[in-house]
Motif scaffolding. Structure first.
Motif, PDB file in Angstrom:
ATOM      1  N   MET A 159       0.832  -1.214   0.000  1.00 36.84           N
ATOM      2  CA  MET A 159       0.000   0.000   0.000  1.00 36.84           C
ATOM      3  C   MET A 159       0.859   1.252   0.000  1.00 36.84           C
ATOM      4  O   MET A 159       0.453   2.294  -0.505  1.00 36.84           O
ATOM      5  N   ALA A 160       2.037   1.117   0.625  1.00 33.97           N
ATOM      6  CA  ALA A 160       2.877   2.303   0.805  1.00 33.97           C
ATOM      7  C   ALA A 160       3.916   2.464  -0.298  1.00 33.97           C
ATOM      8  O   ALA A 160       4.719   3.394  -0.267  1.00 33.97           O
ATOM      9  N   ILE A 161       3.913   1.549  -1.272  1.00 42.18           N
ATOM     10  CA  ILE A 161       4.944   1.607  -2.318  1.00 42.18           C
ATOM     11  C   ILE A 161       4.752   2.878  -3.166  1.00 42.18           C
ATOM     12  O   ILE A 161       3.625   3.211  -3.558  1.00 42.18           O
ATOM     13  N   PRO A 162       5.837   3.613  -3.440  1.00 38.04           N
ATOM     14  CA  PRO A 162       5.686   4.837  -4.247  1.00 38.04           C
ATOM     15  C   PRO A 162       5.202   4.515  -5.660  1.00 38.04           C
ATOM     16  O   PRO A 162       5.607   3.512  -6.246  1.00 38.04           O
ATOM     17  N   THR A 163       4.340   5.369  -6.171  1.00 36.67           N
ATOM     18  CA  THR A 163       3.749   5.104  -7.489  1.00 36.67           C
ATOM     19  C   THR A 163       4.833   5.058  -8.569  1.00 36.67           C
ATOM     20  O   THR A 163       4.736   4.295  -9.523  1.00 36.67           O
ATOM     21  N   VAL A 164       5.873   5.842  -8.370  1.00 39.70           N
ATOM     22  CA  VAL A 164       6.923   5.905  -9.379  1.00 39.70           C
ATOM     23  C   VAL A 164       7.714   4.590  -9.443  1.00 39.70           C
ATOM     24  O   VAL A 164       8.216   4.195 -10.500  1.00 39.70           O
ATOM     25  N   VAL A 165       7.762   3.878  -8.310  1.00 39.96           N
ATOM     26  CA  VAL A 165       8.446   2.577  -8.295  1.00 39.96           C
ATOM     27  C   VAL A 165       7.630   1.553  -9.093  1.00 39.96           C
ATOM     28  O   VAL A 165       8.185   0.767  -9.861  1.00 39.96           O
ATOM     29  N   VAL A 166       6.316   1.605  -8.909  1.00 41.55           N
ATOM     30  CA  VAL A 166       5.447   0.717  -9.702  1.00 41.55           C
ATOM     31  C   VAL A 166       5.603   1.078 -11.184  1.00 41.55           C
ATOM     32  O   VAL A 166       5.721   0.191 -12.048  1.00 41.55           O
ATOM     33  N   GLY A 167       5.637   2.369 -11.469  1.00 39.60           N
ATOM     34  CA  GLY A 167       5.811   2.834 -12.844  1.00 39.60           C
ATOM     35  C   GLY A 167       7.114   2.350 -13.437  1.00 39.60           C
ATOM     36  O   GLY A 167       7.153   1.856 -14.573  1.00 39.60           O
ATOM     37  N   LEU A 168       8.183   2.457 -12.658  1.00 39.08           N
ATOM     38  CA  LEU A 168       9.499   2.040 -13.130  1.00 39.08           C
ATOM     39  C   LEU A 168       9.521   0.539 -13.419  1.00 39.08           C
ATOM     40  O   LEU A 168      10.018   0.104 -14.476  1.00 39.08           O
ATOM     41  N   THR A 169       8.971  -0.241 -12.483  1.00 37.81           N
ATOM     42  CA  THR A 169       8.942  -1.705 -12.657  1.00 37.81           C
ATOM     43  C   THR A 169       8.169  -2.068 -13.921  1.00 37.81           C
ATOM     44  O   THR A 169       8.608  -2.895 -14.726  1.00 37.81           O
ATOM     45  N   LEU A 170       7.011  -1.430 -14.056  1.00 34.03           N
ATOM     46  CA  LEU A 170       6.167  -1.715 -15.214  1.00 34.03           C
ATOM     47  C   LEU A 170       6.855  -1.270 -16.511  1.00 34.03           C
ATOM     48  O   LEU A 170       6.759  -1.953 -17.542  1.00 34.03           O
ATOM     49  N   TYR A 171       7.550  -0.157 -16.435  1.00 34.39           N
ATOM     50  CA  TYR A 171       8.289   0.360 -17.596  1.00 34.39           C
ATOM     51  C   TYR A 171       9.318  -0.671 -18.064  1.00 34.39           C
ATOM     52  O   TYR A 171       9.430  -0.978 -19.253  1.00 34.39           O
ATOM     53  N   LEU A 172      10.046  -1.239 -17.069  1.00 35.89           N
ATOM     54  CA  LEU A 172      11.072  -2.230 -17.405  1.00 35.89           C
ATOM     55  C   LEU A 172      10.452  -3.490 -18.011  1.00 35.89           C
ATOM     56  O   LEU A 172      11.020  -4.108 -18.909  1.00 35.89           O
ATOM     57  N   LEU A 173       9.280  -3.838 -17.512  1.00 31.43           N
ATOM     58  CA  LEU A 173       8.610  -5.040 -18.017  1.00 31.43           C
ATOM     59  C   LEU A 173       8.033  -4.829 -19.414  1.00 31.43           C
ATOM     60  O   LEU A 173       8.023  -5.733 -20.248  1.00 31.43           O
ATOM     61  N   GLY A 233       7.753  -6.753 -23.866  1.00 32.69           N
ATOM     62  CA  GLY A 233       7.959  -5.711 -24.875  1.00 32.69           C
ATOM     63  C   GLY A 233       7.178  -5.960 -26.152  1.00 32.69           C
ATOM     64  O   GLY A 233       6.711  -5.024 -26.810  1.00 32.69           O
ATOM     65  N   GLU A 234       7.004  -7.234 -26.503  1.00 34.23           N
ATOM     66  CA  GLU A 234       6.324  -7.575 -27.770  1.00 34.23           C
ATOM     67  C   GLU A 234       4.840  -7.201 -27.764  1.00 34.23           C
ATOM     68  O   GLU A 234       4.209  -7.168 -28.812  1.00 34.23           O
ATOM     69  N   LEU A 235       4.319  -6.957 -26.580  1.00 36.89           N
ATOM     70  CA  LEU A 235       2.895  -6.595 -26.506  1.00 36.89           C
ATOM     71  C   LEU A 235       2.653  -5.146 -26.922  1.00 36.89           C
ATOM     72  O   LEU A 235       1.511  -4.750 -27.156  1.00 36.89           O
ATOM     73  N   HIS A 236       3.731  -4.365 -27.031  1.00 33.99           N
ATOM     74  CA  HIS A 236       3.658  -2.948 -27.432  1.00 33.99           C
ATOM     75  C   HIS A 236       2.635  -2.169 -26.612  1.00 33.99           C
ATOM     76  O   HIS A 236       1.786  -1.471 -27.149  1.00 33.99           O
ATOM     77  N   LEU A 237       2.725  -2.336 -25.297  1.00 36.26           N
ATOM     78  CA  LEU A 237       1.770  -1.660 -24.412  1.00 36.26           C
ATOM     79  C   LEU A 237       2.304  -0.344 -23.844  1.00 36.26           C
ATOM     80  O   LEU A 237       1.517   0.466 -23.343  1.00 36.26           O
ATOM     81  N   LEU A 238       3.623  -0.172 -23.918  1.00 36.06           N
ATOM     82  CA  LEU A 238       4.198   1.022 -23.295  1.00 36.06           C
ATOM     83  C   LEU A 238       3.639   2.291 -23.957  1.00 36.06           C
ATOM     84  O   LEU A 238       3.442   2.326 -25.172  1.00 36.06           O
ATOM     85  N   PHE A 239       3.428   3.316 -23.148  1.00 37.56           N
ATOM     86  CA  PHE A 239       2.848   4.594 -23.565  1.00 37.56           C
ATOM     87  C   PHE A 239       1.447   4.412 -24.179  1.00 37.56           C
ATOM     88  O   PHE A 239       1.126   4.960 -25.223  1.00 37.56           O
ATOM     89  N   SER A 240       0.672   3.591 -23.505  1.00 34.70           N
ATOM     90  CA  SER A 240      -0.718   3.403 -23.958  1.00 34.70           C
ATOM     91  C   SER A 240      -1.640   3.432 -22.736  1.00 34.70           C
ATOM     92  O   SER A 240      -1.186   3.294 -21.594  1.00 34.70           O
ATOM     93  N   GLN A 241      -2.923   3.583 -22.998  1.00 37.72           N
ATOM     94  CA  GLN A 241      -3.883   3.570 -21.888  1.00 37.72           C
ATOM     95  C   GLN A 241      -3.929   2.221 -21.168  1.00 37.72           C
ATOM     96  O   GLN A 241      -4.000   2.193 -19.934  1.00 37.72           O
ATOM     97  N   PRO A 242      -3.872   1.088 -21.889  1.00 41.63           N
ATOM     98  CA  PRO A 242      -3.847  -0.201 -21.169  1.00 41.63           C
ATOM     99  C   PRO A 242      -2.677  -0.299 -20.180  1.00 41.63           C
ATOM    100  O   PRO A 242      -2.834  -0.854 -19.099  1.00 41.63           O
ATOM    101  N   ALA A 243      -1.522   0.263 -20.560  1.00 40.57           N
ATOM    102  CA  ALA A 243      -0.373   0.238 -19.637  1.00 40.57           C
ATOM    103  C   ALA A 243      -0.690   1.063 -18.384  1.00 40.57           C
ATOM    104  O   ALA A 243      -0.346   0.661 -17.263  1.00 40.57           O
ATOM    105  N   MET A 244      -1.353   2.201 -18.585  1.00 33.36           N
ATOM    106  CA  MET A 244      -1.748   3.027 -17.422  1.00 33.36           C
ATOM    107  C   MET A 244      -2.741   2.277 -16.541  1.00 33.36           C
ATOM    108  O   MET A 244      -2.662   2.328 -15.311  1.00 33.36           O
TER     109      MET A 244
END
Lengths: 233, 225
Positions: free
Chosen positions: A71-85, A93-104
């Motif tokens: 609950m206390a994890i910083p949002t930017v850490v979740v963002g970073l982890t997801l970015y790397l994934l 990476g093959e799903l091409h989800l980065l910078f899309s609404q589904p990724a958000m």
């Protein structure tokens, strides 16, 4: 010329009521993404909260502690982890989800899930054990009894959903990292406020801030009116 | 076929502490039993185990004929347990009384009629639309009895049904329990002392020092008190 605080607020209100399409598209993206995330996570998270409150299993306290920590994890850490994934060299990476609404949406699901689990767990823990036993002895199967318990805890569960929604509608770190702040597509209220403020365009930032404030007020007043005026101890 | 409850070598422990060990108990349809014992001897736990709401550590409870539902190997549809302080759902009195009947998927008209009958039986008609949480202790006990009565149970466990009730409420509850007995419902009442409800019982059991003893008469029960 630098604007005073009052001028900025007047300008922000004028902007809100002028029907500015850019502003309203930002608000629309925010709502769509956050509502989708809360709708996806609500049922499974409440179910996990129910299981943690009702079923004893080895390591249960560790799972509860883990969700509390998440609950206390910083949002930017979740963002970073997801970015790397999700980045091109990442495992998804093959799903091409980065910078899309589904990724958000994925990011916001990850952010609100622990909040919903912990708060629904607390809500179910507040329900008397006799409620479960009464439902069962009167003929309810486990699923129906669980539904009865959820119904008994409905106000607390609504509060949990509200807290989860508040966490994601106002988060900036994850949306910025995996959404990319693309106007008309992934630019939501918090990322737009951050951008406009960095550009010195305070009016749009304040206007969007007012929308968030109004939203928080409307949701909380709605919950309070559904719940009643509140009981004194 | 008459309903029968049998207990064989039932043991319940909390941690390393053994609460009770009951070798045998046989209850037949139409009987009324008073389960007596001091506070903390395990009366509630024993009744919950017999009602299928709790698991024993070992031993067996069987209720025949076996009409258990597929989703539970312990709960029996003809057996209902009522708490010492009944839980009322966050709705009005009518919805509380109708709860079990709605689960059995009766048609709406029948449910409404039966709920009216149950409310009349428990003398709760004037409170029908009241929120259940606003009821007094005695009214809640009557609501719990009505909620059970509507389902026509064949075996009913009443856990200290008169605890914290005034004399008038006790006599009303006793009257309702008496009517259930007249209808042929098997009833087991737990209480640490004798009262007008337990006086209706024709068998008296004493749970003491982790064992269950059958006592012949009320006077013999009183000797333990």
């Amino acid at each position: 010329m630098e604007m005073s605080l009052l001028d900025t607020c007047i300008d922000a209100i004028r902007l809100l009521f002028s029907g500015n399409t850019e502003l309203w598209s930002i608000i629309w993206v925010s709502f769509c993404v956050s509502m989708t995330a809360i709708l996806i996570s609500a049922v499974p998270a409440i179910f996990v909260g129910f299981l943690l409150a009702m079923v004893d299993f080895p390591g249960r306290w560790m799972v509860i502690a883990l969700f509390n920590a998440l609950m206390a994890i910083p949002t930017v850490v979740v963002g970073l982890t997801l970015y790397l994934l999700l980045s091109r060299s990442g495992p998804f990476g093959e799903l091409h989800l980065l910078f899309s609404q589904p990724a958000m949406v994925i990011g916001q699901v990850l952010l609100c899930f622990p909040v919903l689990v912990c708060m629904s767990h607390a809500a179910f823990q507040g329900i008397d054990r006799r409620a479960w036993e009464t439902a069962r002895t009167l003929g309810a199967h486990c699923g129906r009894a669980a539904l009865t318990i959820a119904c008994e805890a409905r106000f607390s569960l609504l509060g949990a959903m509200l807290a989860g929604f508040s966490r994601i509608i106002s988060e900036v770190g994850c949306s910025m990292m995996v959404g990319g702040n693309i106007l008309g597509y992934t630019r939501n209220i918090p990322t737009a406020i951050a951008l406009e403020t960095s550009k010195g365009e305070f009016s749009q930032g304040v206007a969007l801030g007012l929308v968030l404030l109004m939203l928080a007020l409307v949701l909380n007043f709605t919950l309070a009116s559904v719940r009643g005026k509140g009981q004194l101890i | 076929m008459g309903l029968e409850l049998k207990i064989d070598n039932l043991v319940k422990r909390f941690g390393t502490r053994e609460i009770f060990r009951i070798e045998q108990l046989h209850v037949q349809e139409g009987q009324s039993l008073h389960l007596k014992g001091e506070n903390g001897v395990g009366k509630t736990t024993l009744m919950k185990i017999m009602a299928g709401l709790e698991k024993p550590c070992s031993g067996n409870v069987s209720v025949t004929p076996n009409h258990r539902r597929w989703w539970s190997d312990r709960l029996h549809p003809d057996v209902i347990y009522l708490h010492q302080t009944p839980y009322v759902f966050m709705s009005n009195v009518v919805d509380n009384v109708a709860y079990g009947l709605k689960l059995r998927k009766g048609n709406r008209h029948d449910v409404k009629n039966k709920v009216q009958q149950a409310l009349a039986w428990a003398r709760l008609e004037h409170l029908a639309e009241q929120p259940a949480y606003s009821l007094s202790g005695g009214e809640r006990q009557r609501l719990a009895l009505a909620r059970a009565w509507i389902l026509a149970p064949r075996l009913l466990f009443l856990d200290e049904p008169t605890a914290n009730l005034d004399r008038r409420s006790v006599s009303t509850v006793a009257e309702l329990v008496g009517q259930l007995l007249e209808q042929g419902t098997t009833i087991m009442v737990s209480s640490h002392q004798s009262n007008t409800v337990t006086e209706l019982c024709n068998r008296h059991l004493q749970l003491e020092d982790g064992a269950l003893h059958e006592v012949e008469s009320l006077t013999q029960v009183k000797r333990y008190a």
